[in-house]
Design a protein around this motif. Structure first.
Motif, PDB file in Angstrom:
ATOM      1  N   PRO A   1       0.834  -1.204   0.000  1.00  9.02           N
ATOM      2  CA  PRO A   1       0.000   0.000   0.000  1.00  9.02           C
ATOM      3  C   PRO A   1       0.870   1.255   0.000  1.00  9.02           C
ATOM      4  O   PRO A   1       1.955   1.269   0.573  1.00  9.02           O
ATOM      5  N   LEU A   2       0.370   2.277  -0.629  1.00 14.41           N
ATOM      6  CA  LEU A   2       1.042   3.577  -0.646  1.00 14.41           C
ATOM      7  C   LEU A   2       1.076   4.118   0.777  1.00 14.41           C
ATOM      8  O   LEU A   2       0.052   4.230   1.434  1.00 14.41           O
ATOM      9  N   THR A   3       2.271   4.450   1.260  1.00 17.59           N
ATOM     10  CA  THR A   3       2.369   4.996   2.610  1.00 17.59           C
ATOM     11  C   THR A   3       2.341   6.518   2.555  1.00 17.59           C
ATOM     12  O   THR A   3       2.608   7.122   1.512  1.00 17.59           O
ATOM     13  N   ILE A   4       2.059   7.109   3.700  1.00 15.17           N
ATOM     14  CA  ILE A   4       2.057   8.567   3.734  1.00 15.17           C
ATOM     15  C   ILE A   4       3.473   9.110   3.606  1.00 15.17           C
ATOM     16  O   ILE A   4       3.675  10.227   3.150  1.00 15.17           O
ATOM     17  N   GLY A   5       4.473   8.289   3.978  1.00 13.49           N
ATOM     18  CA  GLY A   5       5.852   8.716   3.795  1.00 13.49           C
ATOM     19  C   GLY A   5       6.189   8.860   2.320  1.00 13.49           C
ATOM     20  O   GLY A   5       6.863   9.796   1.895  1.00 13.49           O
TER      21      GLY A   5
ATOM     22  N   LEU B   1       4.013   9.401  -0.035  1.00  9.36           N
ATOM     23  CA  LEU B   1       3.181  10.483  -0.565  1.00  9.36           C
ATOM     24  C   LEU B   1       3.831  11.838  -0.255  1.00  9.36           C
ATOM     25  O   LEU B   1       3.799  12.759  -1.071  1.00  9.36           O
TER      26      LEU B   1
ATOM     27  N   PRO C   1       5.344   7.643   9.267  1.00 11.12           N
ATOM     28  CA  PRO C   1       5.429   7.664   7.805  1.00 11.12           C
ATOM     29  C   PRO C   1       5.065   6.335   7.139  1.00 11.12           C
ATOM     30  O   PRO C   1       4.782   6.306   5.951  1.00 11.12           O
TER      31      PRO C   1
ATOM     32  N   LEU D   1       2.416   4.587   7.732  1.00 19.64           N
ATOM     33  CA  LEU D   1       0.964   4.378   7.693  1.00 19.64           C
ATOM     34  C   LEU D   1       0.483   4.398   6.253  1.00 19.64           C
ATOM     35  O   LEU D   1       0.961   5.193   5.443  1.00 19.64           O
TER      36      LEU D   1
ATOM     37  N   ALA E   1      -1.706   5.385   3.113  1.00 17.21           N
ATOM     38  CA  ALA E   1      -2.422   6.618   2.771  1.00 17.21           C
ATOM     39  C   ALA E   1      -3.933   6.428   2.873  1.00 17.21           C
ATOM     40  O   ALA E   1      -4.656   7.352   3.247  1.00 17.21           O
TER      41      ALA E   1
END
Lengths: 361, 361
Positions: A24-28, A30, B121, B123, B125
């Motif tokens: 999954p795309l992480t917020i890091g 992004l 980071p 987590l 998105a």
């Protein structure tokens, strides 16, 4: 600062999920600005929100003669301040100052602050006494009152999240948008001192004379919010756009250009870099120019104005506050992008890179 | 809630350093309310701060016809919400709801929200998409706009700190102080549901029928801020004191008594405890009374009013919002302290204990 990238151009670049990605795309991945754009896209319109996500403060209609300015900024030990090099009072002063700076960057007057503390229960009470003394001292210095907040336990953490509310006359609020091609680009004070100070704090073994090191370390530990300067600039009525330099000159100029839909040229030869910063860079084997362009945390005001009013701005700001203002470039049409003019007159593209809190670079 | 213990009586009890102590006093030992009292003692007076630290919201003069209400509250995964049992949207709704509840408890109208996110980071998105959708949905439902915020990286953390700003007519603001001996003590809705729901969420193996469990879990995961109820109560003009129940009925009644400088009697036999809560307590071998008195997180409104206006309050609130109000006791002179009247008529002292975020009990 408030979410600094709610503008359409950045929102349009927000990465979505990548097809075929295994994880999954992480917020890091992004990044801070990508995440903010993704989360705040399409927030419903509210006629009382004159400026929402995308500037240093929100500008809010609350029925009075003045509009309300609201901003929040969180600081964590080890990331935004360094408990092993800063005194508790310096930690508090800094956390409050960076929020006051956002009010200053709109030309507003700070009024009220709310303080959220995230605290490891094993922290000594005297540490918090010092932090709070710093918060109070800095707020009081600029006319703001601490009016509330909350405290929660967070193991192994020392975090300070502050909301500052300010006020400004409706017609005097200065935004990131408004710069026009041909405007002069100006900055208060000097650039790169906070980055130089951070380098010296992190490398205590460097042999740098105290008279060079002390003001640089102070610039990092206790940045000065340009509150009186912001008010004078707002009252002058000639500034077309303004913001504070938190992410770094290049990064924050990028925000100004994106919001104003313009390009810009920075003139390297005239960047106001102090003799102390130059000396520290020499002794540390670092680049003072890099510190000035990308170091961030200077909390100076970056502003634009028509060239004919620049002498008046410089004179009046100096007389009113003792703070110098330097012309460091020019606003260009959007198609020019961002350029750095080297001392020999050659131009090179300037990346709008600044600090990304989620990516850590 | 804002710092709930800035009142003089609690400040006077704030522990100082203990002479002869071998280790420094920690903030955990001081506790949430002790720390807040210690930090906020002697904040300078500001004529525009009509109510500062010590109530659910600060009440601020900003020059308009209405006053500004400001509150902030932080929530951390594992402490204020549980990522393994709540959906991302529920996490967002809850974080916004508890802040809206503080505006409700002053009788105000929520207007604007600023959202600080502390995020690991790594987590995904999509988790944040859900959290933000919940934040937006809950804000929109009660008329508030998200106008700014910030995002910072915090390893292994998911934290949400929200500031909500509201407005109220100056003469209609309801405070924790103002209750008078002889006033009736009233509460909206039911008590103990959120605590019952938390117990069921943490003990999934308990055999509790879904029709009992579902509303209790929902009360914990998605508390309902009593915003319309608060506004009706404020407009009625007869309520003498009000706050929301976040720390637990006993703890929050303690705040009301301290701020109003009164005592109170709670009548156990009439506490509004739902059949579902009673059934869950029986099946779980727990005490529904304990949940109602000390469980907290119900976010109901606790209020006082002269006895002769109670029928009018009950009728009008029911007609306007469909929410029941129950008389649960009486305000007494301060020397009476806080009492619990048992169903057989005997009195016992009631400890004002509630949740302490730093002590963790």
């Amino acid at each position: 600062m408030t979410h600094p990238s709610g503008n359409e151009s950045q929102a349009g670049r927000a990465p979505g999920p990548v097809p075929g990605r295994r994880f999954p795309l992480t917020i890091g991945a992004l990044g801070e600005f990508g995440l903010i754009a993704r989360l705040t896209a399409g927030l419903p319109a509210d006629p009382d929100v004159l400026v929402g996500v995308g500037d240093d403060c929100a500008v809010l209609e609350v029925g009075g003669e003045e509009v309300l300015l609201a901003t929040c900024d969180a600081q964590l030990d080890g990331q935004h301040f360094l408990r092993h090099v800063a005194t508790p009072e310096q930690i508090g002063r800094r956390a409050m100052a960076v929020n006051l700076s956002d009010i200053a960057s709109m030309g507003g007057t700070p009024r009220f602050a709310l303080v959220s503390l995230l605290l490891s229960p094993d922290l000594p009470a005297t540490l918090l006494d010092g932090v709070y003394a710093g918060l109070r001292r800095e707020a009081t210095r600029y006319g703001a009152s601490i009016v509330g907040g909350n405290v929660i336990a967070a193991p192994d953490l020392l975090g300070i999240d502050i909301t500052v509310l300010g006020q400004a006359r409706r017609e005097q609020v200065l935004l990131r948008r408004g710069a026009r091609p041909g405007d002069a680009l100006l900055v208060t004070g000097t650039l790169g001192e906070a980055a130089a100070g951070l380098h010296l704090l992190l490398h205590p073994a460097l042999a740098v004379p105290e008279d060079v090191a002390a003001p640089l370390k102070a610039a990092q530990l206790m940045p000065v919010p340009r509150v009186p300067e912001g008010r004078v600039l707002a009252r002058l009525g000639v500034v077309t756009a303004m913001l504070d330099i938190s992410d770094g000159l290049a990064g924050d100029l990028g925000h100004l250009c994106a919001q104003s839909q313009v390009g810009a040229r920075l003139d390297q030869a005239v960047l106001p870099i102090s003799a102390a910063t130059q000396a520290a860079a020499r002794l540390a084997g670092q680049s003072a120019l890099e510190w000035a362009l990308y170091g961030g945390e200077d909390y100076q005001l970056l502003l634009t104005a028509p060239p004919d009013v620049v002498p008046r701005i410089k004179e009046l700001l100096w007389l009113a506050t003792g703070t110098p203002v330097t012309t460091i470039g020019e606003i260009l049409p959007p198609e020019a992008g961002m350029l750095l003019c080297l001392p020999d007159g050659t131009m090179q593209p300037l990346a709008a890179r600044g600090w990304d809190h989620l990516r850590g670079h």
